[in-house]
Design a protein around this motif. Structure first.
Motif, PDB file in Angstrom:
ATOM      1  N   LEU A  54       0.846  -1.194   0.000  1.00 34.44           N
ATOM      2  CA  LEU A  54       0.000   0.000   0.000  1.00 34.44           C
ATOM      3  C   LEU A  54       0.879   1.240   0.000  1.00 34.44           C
ATOM      4  N   VAL A  55       0.351   2.312  -0.529  1.00 30.57           N
ATOM      5  CA  VAL A  55       0.962   3.631  -0.401  1.00 30.57           C
ATOM      6  C   VAL A  55      -0.086   4.542   0.212  1.00 30.57           C
ATOM      7  N   ASP A  56       0.198   5.029   1.403  1.00 27.94           N
ATOM      8  CA  ASP A  56      -0.764   5.817   2.175  1.00 27.94           C
ATOM      9  C   ASP A  56      -2.089   5.076   2.330  1.00 27.94           C
ATOM     10  N   GLY A  57      -1.993   3.766   2.562  1.00 28.30           N
ATOM     11  CA  GLY A  57      -3.173   2.959   2.836  1.00 28.30           C
ATOM     12  C   GLY A  57      -3.947   2.504   1.622  1.00 28.30           C
ATOM     13  N   ILE A  58      -3.463   2.826   0.419  1.00 25.55           N
ATOM     14  CA  ILE A  58      -4.165   2.465  -0.824  1.00 25.55           C
ATOM     15  C   ILE A  58      -3.236   1.620  -1.687  1.00 25.55           C
ATOM     16  N   ARG A  59      -3.791   0.610  -2.343  1.00 23.02           N
ATOM     17  CA  ARG A  59      -3.012  -0.328  -3.146  1.00 23.02           C
ATOM     18  C   ARG A  59      -2.184   0.366  -4.217  1.00 23.02           C
ATOM     19  N   TRP A  60      -1.029  -0.260  -4.490  1.00 21.71           N
ATOM     20  CA  TRP A  60      -0.151   0.190  -5.567  1.00 21.71           C
ATOM     21  C   TRP A  60      -0.287  -0.778  -6.742  1.00 21.71           C
ATOM     22  N   VAL A  61      -0.101  -0.265  -7.934  1.00 21.32           N
ATOM     23  CA  VAL A  61      -0.251  -1.069  -9.142  1.00 21.32           C
ATOM     24  C   VAL A  61       0.833  -2.145  -9.203  1.00 21.32           C
ATOM     25  N   ASN A  62       0.487  -3.308  -9.767  1.00 22.33           N
ATOM     26  CA  ASN A  62       1.451  -4.387  -9.918  1.00 22.33           C
ATOM     27  C   ASN A  62       2.492  -4.043 -10.969  1.00 22.33           C
ATOM     28  N   GLU A  63       3.599  -4.778 -10.918  1.00 23.33           N
ATOM     29  CA  GLU A  63       4.734  -4.478 -11.777  1.00 23.33           C
ATOM     30  C   GLU A  63       4.458  -4.812 -13.237  1.00 23.33           C
ATOM     31  N   SER A  64       5.286  -4.251 -14.090  1.00 19.82           N
ATOM     32  CA  SER A  64       5.297  -4.580 -15.505  1.00 19.82           C
ATOM     33  C   SER A  64       6.748  -4.648 -15.933  1.00 19.82           C
ATOM     34  N   SER A  65       7.139  -5.798 -16.472  1.00 23.16           N
ATOM     35  CA  SER A  65       8.557  -6.006 -16.800  1.00 23.16           C
ATOM     36  C   SER A  65       8.775  -6.214 -18.289  1.00 23.16           C
ATOM     37  N   ALA A  66       7.735  -6.039 -19.098  1.00 27.32           N
ATOM     38  CA  ALA A  66       7.778  -6.225 -20.551  1.00 27.32           C
ATOM     39  C   ALA A  66       7.885  -7.681 -20.947  1.00 27.32           C
ATOM     40  N   SER A  67       7.718  -8.605 -19.998  1.00 30.61           N
ATOM     41  CA  SER A  67       7.780 -10.015 -20.363  1.00 30.61           C
ATOM     42  C   SER A  67       6.616 -10.804 -19.777  1.00 30.61           C
ATOM     43  N   GLY A  68       5.641 -10.127 -19.210  1.00 28.52           N
ATOM     44  CA  GLY A  68       4.488 -10.809 -18.651  1.00 28.52           C
ATOM     45  C   GLY A  68       3.610  -9.834 -17.893  1.00 28.52           C
ATOM     46  N   VAL A  69       2.545 -10.362 -17.281  1.00 30.55           N
ATOM     47  CA  VAL A  69       1.623  -9.545 -16.495  1.00 30.55           C
ATOM     48  C   VAL A  69       1.883  -9.860 -15.023  1.00 30.55           C
ATOM     49  N   GLY A  70       2.549  -8.946 -14.347  1.00 30.94           N
ATOM     50  CA  GLY A  70       3.041  -9.202 -13.000  1.00 30.94           C
ATOM     51  C   GLY A  70       1.936  -9.327 -11.970  1.00 30.94           C
ATOM     52  N   ALA A  71       2.221 -10.107 -10.914  1.00 28.23           N
ATOM     53  CA  ALA A  71       1.290 -10.276  -9.807  1.00 28.23           C
ATOM     54  C   ALA A  71       1.830  -9.689  -8.515  1.00 28.23           C
ATOM     55  N   ALA A  72       3.028  -9.099  -8.552  1.00 30.17           N
ATOM     56  CA  ALA A  72       3.647  -8.499  -7.372  1.00 30.17           C
ATOM     57  C   ALA A  72       3.953  -7.034  -7.663  1.00 30.17           C
ATOM     58  N   THR A  73       4.329  -6.309  -6.626  1.00 29.76           N
ATOM     59  CA  THR A  73       4.634  -4.885  -6.750  1.00 29.76           C
ATOM     60  C   THR A  73       6.127  -4.683  -6.956  1.00 29.76           C
ATOM     61  N   ASP A  74       6.474  -3.865  -7.936  1.00 27.00           N
ATOM     62  CA  ASP A  74       7.866  -3.466  -8.143  1.00 27.00           C
ATOM     63  C   ASP A  74       8.125  -2.218  -7.307  1.00 27.00           C
ATOM     64  N   LEU A  75       8.890  -2.367  -6.245  1.00 29.89           N
ATOM     65  CA  LEU A  75       9.152  -1.242  -5.342  1.00 29.89           C
ATOM     66  C   LEU A  75      10.082  -0.217  -5.955  1.00 29.89           C
ATOM     67  N   ASN A  76      10.723  -0.546  -7.070  1.00 27.91           N
ATOM     68  CA  ASN A  76      11.535   0.451  -7.770  1.00 27.91           C
ATOM     69  C   ASN A  76      10.683   1.488  -8.488  1.00 27.91           C
ATOM     70  N   THR A  77       9.364   1.295  -8.517  1.00 30.05           N
ATOM     71  CA  THR A  77       8.481   2.304  -9.099  1.00 30.05           C
ATOM     72  C   THR A  77       8.116   3.388  -8.092  1.00 30.05           C
ATOM     73  N   ILE A  78       8.596   3.250  -6.845  1.00 24.04           N
ATOM     74  CA  ILE A  78       8.300   4.222  -5.791  1.00 24.04           C
ATOM     75  C   ILE A  78       9.619   4.838  -5.334  1.00 24.04           C
ATOM     76  N   PRO A  79       9.878   6.105  -5.608  1.00 23.57           N
ATOM     77  CA  PRO A  79      11.154   6.709  -5.198  1.00 23.57           C
ATOM     78  C   PRO A  79      11.297   6.729  -3.680  1.00 23.57           C
ATOM     79  N   LEU A  80      12.467   6.369  -3.205  1.00 25.65           N
ATOM     80  CA  LEU A  80      12.724   6.363  -1.770  1.00 25.65           C
ATOM     81  C   LEU A  80      12.647   7.770  -1.189  1.00 25.65           C
ATOM     82  N   ALA A  81      12.879   8.770  -2.013  1.00 26.51           N
ATOM     83  CA  ALA A  81      12.905  10.147  -1.527  1.00 26.51           C
ATOM     84  C   ALA A  81      11.563  10.626  -1.006  1.00 26.51           C
ATOM     85  N   ILE A  82      10.450  10.027  -1.440  1.00 24.19           N
ATOM     86  CA  ILE A  82       9.130  10.513  -1.029  1.00 24.19           C
ATOM     87  C   ILE A  82       8.635   9.827   0.237  1.00 24.19           C
TER      88      ILE A  82
END
Length: 956
Positions: A126-154
């Motif tokens: 979750l981000v601020d209590g709301i779900r985050w979109v699942n990952e996309s790696s260009a090789s399939g339809v992901g079922a997990a979250t890619d945490l690299n889509t969320i900058p650590l700075a925020i």
């Protein structure tokens, strides 16, 4: 007896024995006690919940995150003691792991989190209590979250709920919940610059984070920007990763070599050959004779001829991430606030693999008929043998590694868009306060992967076939796979080597509405509630290159995937006080929660949760919870089309590479059509994977029980400012887990039992080699795991030499048992390394912090207990620690990280920090069963992994 299994229980009992006299003293002593703080936390929708609720919550502050010296949320979370194996930048995925059966793709360049070793797709982010979109790696339809889509700075802080929470948050919250809280109210500006590299001068990481905020009487605004760049570390620069398996030389190198390996039977003489050209041969004339004592330009293929693919790989994959984030809040009235949030993030990352091999013939087992059923024409101008090499008659295998075409390079570009808005408010009615919020969110991950260095097997087939057909095809150039390195010309490469582009997307649209208040009063206090509604829609697609779709791609084949589904949910949560201020305790609360979910794919599901919190005294809390949960099948799991995973599998019917006899029964192997003396030519077997639209949801049961103790005699005394102990027992049981049976286990059971349950889908060529392997998703039997978390926190009083803080967190895994649908035991269990992942029996993090005036420092110790693995064919080598048993011990590993900082009173403060991670340059233990780089990248730091860094943080 497994003493480690029982150690946390002994610790808990000992602590409880200490508590008994402490409770008596607390009740009899006139000394003042300190009540537990009250804050809003993850794990409940009811406002103003106590920090020590019915479930354990671990909070990582921004200060703690910065102490790690890491630049990725995923890397930070993977160091938690309760985390399991998950993807990160140390996984050089593309070209090495193939497609997983869940249709998610290889996750190249992503970073995930796995709680309780239950898999990243069973951890809700979750981000601020709301779900985050699942990952996309260009090789399939992901079922997990890619945490690299969320900058650590925020990130302001991260809250980790280590318990099942489907009743509160819905699907995926089986192993736990990660809630990332973003920075909101911030006045002024901040610039953070960091730089670091490994002691060998590679793997440079650098980044700049910018933050600015302002606020007025009725508004607040926060803006953040982030840039992070990670340079690669090449496997060839570390001794441990220079060969496929350390300590075994080229034994496990590839049969596809730059000179070529040729296995065939001469149709004129009936003699079988397994040969390779002598070094330097450019266009030999074949006049061979049988056996290995040869006088022509060939010699019999041997271990020394194998190709070392390892030196082309990456130990650390390069990436560059750029992110922008903004959050604006405006008080419409004194009781209603409107907010809007937006994020844009781009990740550019690269994976690299050895030059792509070309395998032909039935023993090549690629699964592509253009390669497995090839006819290499006798008329090909480079064919020295004078006859056709025909897969249907005399050809067993050809393996050729076109090093002329360079390494395979996979470049990913992943773009993330996020937009959210909503209203938050409160009002007074019926003599009580009511809290409400409504939220809308849309997010999208879109990825493109460009692949350089692969081949068009259709064009390769044509270039090796009848030269007349090739001559009649514009652009076709006959191909020379016989003459050794350098004989494949640029013109030949131009014909057979395309650029391959794959794309994928994941979208999430969401609307939620929540209401919370008190219902009525009981003698012990008010009965509180929270209720709400949530709607979500998931859409996902994967579109491989047209070359892949038509079956011409020489690499891992796959087909397009697309699908969508939506869900409507309603929940109710109650907090019921049982008693307060009695002789048996200060307070006891019962929590009840239930959620009903209606999925467009399979219908309705109800998940309850029950919790009990007993505050025995002001400083001692007992708590327990029971929850039922579920995880809905993802788009990839439901609709993922046929794809392939190229796995390192050891055929039980094969003579070992060291000449050891087959492990499997001779009679069973003969019944499967395997001839006596068969030796597996290619240990990389292509396994077909794919989704299953008939899948049911996974269902789970979770239980936890423990205590939190903050003793009065450890608070504000001469020896302690605060002292806290937290002990939790956890247990998770998943029924109908969605996954494929472990491929090696399936192959072993097929040979051992000849049962069609395991043998269906496994086919063998006339040579005995596995030629087809179908390993699809199903609802497996169960996964059961339990263990203990034992944590201690101690803050010492301020003194002339500064203030010290100690935090010691431990996770002990007592059981992990995975059973297949027919009851077959899967290989994962505590203390075992398997399939590039591990479940340590004990993981521990201990941090000693110190501060004095402008100075601060920390020392962190990370410990991973020993593991065991099967040596497989490596059991004949000294690197296998127990050759008689065929097992290898990965010794216990401890890392030491140091950081020192100094704060300068300039503007609003300039913080300078320097750190050294893995300070004593501890190498990871050698892993013989791991697919890449000779170690488990999900568990350990890279070899020769001492890493230093500098950080400057200016606030103004």
């Amino acid at each position: 007896m497994n003493t480690l299994h029982h150690r946390p229980l002994a610790v808990a009992v000992a602590l409880c024995l200490l508590v008994v006299p402490a409770l008596g003293s607390a009740q009899e002593s006139p000394r003042p006690t300190t009540e537990l703080d009250r804050v809003d936390v993850t794990g409940t929708r009811i406002k103003r919940a106590e920090v020590e609720g019915q479930v354990p919550i671990q909070t990582l502050s921004r200060e703690q995150i910065e102490q790690t010296g890491l630049n990725s949320i995923g890397e930070v979370l993977q160091q938690l003691t309760g985390s399991g194996s998950a993807l990160n930048a140390k996984f050089n995925s593309s070209g090495n792991f193939g497609f997983p059966p869940d249709g998610s793709g290889v996750g190249a360049g992503s970073a995930q989190v796995d709680l309780r070793h239950l898999g990243a797709k069973r951890t809700l982010v979750l981000v601020d209590g709301i779900r985050w979109v699942n990952e996309s790696s260009a090789s399939g339809v992901g079922a997990a979250t890619d945490l690299n889509t969320i900058p650590l700075a925020i990130v302001e802080r991260i809250e980790v709920l280590e318990d099942g929470a489907s009743s509160l948050y819905g699907s995926d919250a089986i192993g736990g919940v990660v809630n990332i809280i973003t920075r909101r109210e911030f006045d002024g500006g901040q610039v953070t610059v960091n730089y670091g590299e490994y002691s060998k001068g590679d793997g440079t990481q650098k980044g700049v984070d910018l933050a600015w905020g302002t606020s007025g009487d009725r508004y607040s605004l926060f803006l953040g920007a982030s840039w992070t760049k990670q340079d690669p570390v090449y496997a060839s620069t570390r001794e441990q990763s220079r060969v496929p398996i350390p300590g075994t030389g080229l034994t496990f190198g590839s049969s596809a070599t730059p000179t070529g390996r040729f296995m065939f039977t001469d149709p004129n003489t009936g003699i079988a050959y397994n040969i390779t050209p002598n070094s330097g041969v450019t266009n030999p004339t074949f006049n061979g004779v049988g056996g290995c004592d040869r006088t022509d330009d060939y010699h019999c293929f041997a271990t020394a001829d194998r190709f070392n693919f390892a030196e082309y790989n990456l130990l650390l994959t390069p990436s560059e991430r750029k992110g922008l984030f903004g959050q604006f809040r405006f008080d419409i009235t004194d009781n209603v606030q409107w907010y809007i949030k937006a994020l844009g993030n781009r990740r550019e990352s690269t994976n690299q693999a050895a030059p792509e091999p070309l395998f032909f013939g039935p023993d090549g087992a690629t699964g592509n008929p253009l390669a497995d059923n090839i006819v290499i024409s006798a008329l090909n101008p480079y064919n020295p043998f004078g006859f056709d090499l025909d897969s249907s008659s005399n050809l067993s295998m050809v393996g050729r590694r076109p090093v002329e075409g360079g390494a395979r390079v996979f470049e990913q570009e992943v773009n993330t868009q996020y937009f959210a808005t909503g209203l938050v408010g409160n009002f007074e009615a019926a003599s009580r306060s009511w809290y409400w919020d409504v939220n809308g969110m849309y997010s999208k991950n879109k990825a493109e992967q460009t692949n350089y260095g692969s081949y068009d097997i259709y064009k390769v087939n044509m270039a090796l076939g009848d030269p007349a057909v090739c001559a009649a095809t514009p652009g076709c150039v006959p191909l020379n796979i016989f003459g050794g390195p350098g004989t494949i010309t640029p013109a030949m490469l131009q014909w057979i080597q395309p650029v391959v582009r794959d794309r994928s997307e994941n979208e999430l649209s969401l609307f939620t509405a929540n209401l919370s208040s008190d219902l009525f009063n009981l003698p012990a206090g008010p009965v509180s509630f929270a209720t709400g509604y949530e709607y979500r829609k998931y859409e996902g697609s994967y579109n491989p290159d047209p070359l892949t779709v038509i079956g011409h791609y020489n690499g891992v084949p796959s087909l397009p995937t697309s699908g969508s589904y939506d869900v409507n949910e309603a929940y109710l949560e109650l907090s019921v006080p049982i008693f307060a201020n009695t002789e048996i305790g200060s307070k006891m609360d019962l929590s009840l929660a239930g959620r009903y979910s209606d999925y467009s794919t399979f219908g309705g599901e109800f998940t309850p949760k029950y919790g009990l919190r007993w505050q025995v005294t002001n400083d001692f809390v007992l708590r327990t919870s029971y929850a039922e949960g579920f995880r809905a099948p993802s788009i990839g799991e439901l609709y993922g089309s046929a794809a392939r995973a190229d796995l390192q599998l050891f055929d039980p019917c094969s003579v070992g590479l060291g000449g050891t006899p087959p492990r499997g029964s001779a009679a069973n192997c003969a019944a499967l059509g395997v001839p006596t003396g068969f030796q597996q030519a290619n240990s990389q077997i292509s396994v077909t994977t794919g989704g299953n639209p008939e899948l049911d949801p996974e269902r789970s049961r979770s239980f936890s029980a423990g205590f939190v103790w903050s003793p009065w005699f450890g608070s504000n005394t001469t020896w302690s400012e605060r002292f806290d102990v937290e002990v939790t027992f956890y247990r998770h049981h998943i029924e109908g887990a969605i996954q494929a049976i472990d491929a090696q286990t399936q192959l072993d059971l097929c040979v051992d039992t000849l049962d069609s349950v395991y043998c269906d889908g496994i086919s063998r060529a006339s040579t005995g080699a596995v030629s087809a392997f179908n390993n699809r998703l199903t609802n497996l039997g169960s996964i059961k795991t339990d263990g203990w978390d034992v944590d201690l926190f101690w803050t010492l009083p301020q003194s002339d030499i500064g203030q010290f803080k100690i935090g010691w967190q431990n996770t002990f895994v007592g059981r992990y048992e995975a059973l297949g649908a027919a009851g077959q035991r899967q290989p994962q269990e505590p203390g075992i390394e398997v399939v590039n992942s591990s479940i340590p029996e004990w993981t521990s993090n201990a941090t000693l912090g110190w501060s004095l005036g402008a100075w601060n420092a920390s020392w962190t110790v990370r410990h991973i207990s020993e593991l065991k693995e099967q040596c497989g064919d490596a059991s004949t080598f000294d690197v296998c620690s127990d050759q008689a048993a065929g097992t290898n011990t990965l010794s216990a590993t401890t890392y030491h990280d140091f950081q020192v900082g100094y704060k300068i009173d300039w503007m609003k403060g300039l913080q300078l920090s320097a750190g050294l991670n893995n300070a004593f340059d501890k190498d990871p233990p050698i892993c013989l069963s791991c697919s890449l780089n000779g170690y488990d990248a999900s568990t350990y730091d890279i070899p020769r992994g001492r890493y230093w860094y500098l950080r400057a943080d200016l606030r103004f």
